[in-house]
Design a protein around this motif. Structure first.
Motif: not given
Length: 150
Positions: A47-57, A89-90, A94-107
């Motif tokens: 589990s963790g928290v989304v920080l950002s989406d970065r092109c190279w990572d 870095a995930a 593309a598999d994140f869909g709406p979960l790609n938001k800063r602060g979103q908790r993901v499992y």
């Protein structure tokens, strides 16, 4: 020229992914599963928290402290209230869909399916990937692993 940088980026991503896993196979023994994190079974729910989406990572995730699978990006970024010490870095953003938001908790689990790989991207040459584990995640969800969405 842009194709060169795209291929360079993909090769750097592949090198980073390979260096974080230990493929333990002996020619005298039966094949064993890929072990990316010694001591943590491949079916572990992280589990963790989304920080950002970065092109190279891809999607940067601050993984919870009980899972020390990431690395610090503190030398490359400014302080972050969500953390920047146990980051992965995930690469399958593309598999994140709406979960790609800063602060979103993901499992998630990490993906051991060899047919499911990183999502290719075209990135500019003004950045480089962070020296952190680049993983293909599986079962990405906003719900804890094993909990069904009703």
């Amino acid at each position: 020229m842009p194709r060169f940088f795209f291929l360079l980026g993909l090769s750097m991503l592949a090198i980073g992914s390979l260096s974080s896993c230990d493929k333990s196979n002996d020619s005298d023994t039966a094949p064993t599963p890929i072990i990316c994190f010694p001591g943590i079974p491949p079916t572990t729910c992280f589990s963790g928290v989304v920080l950002s989406d970065r092109c190279w990572d891809g999607i940067l995730i601050q993984v919870d402290s009980q899972f020390p699978i990431g690395k610090s990006i503190q030398p490359y970024t400014s302080p972050d209230t969500l953390g920047n010490t146990n980051v992965i870095a995930a690469t399958n953003f593309a598999d994140f869909g709406p979960l790609n938001k800063r602060g979103q908790r993901v499992y998630f689990t990490y993906n051991t399916d060899p047919n499911h790989g990183a999502t290719p991207r075209f990135c500019t040459a003004d950045q480089a990937p962070f020296p952190i584990p680049h993983l293909v995640l599986g079962s990405v969800s906003a719900s804890p692993c094993g909990v069904r969405n009703q």
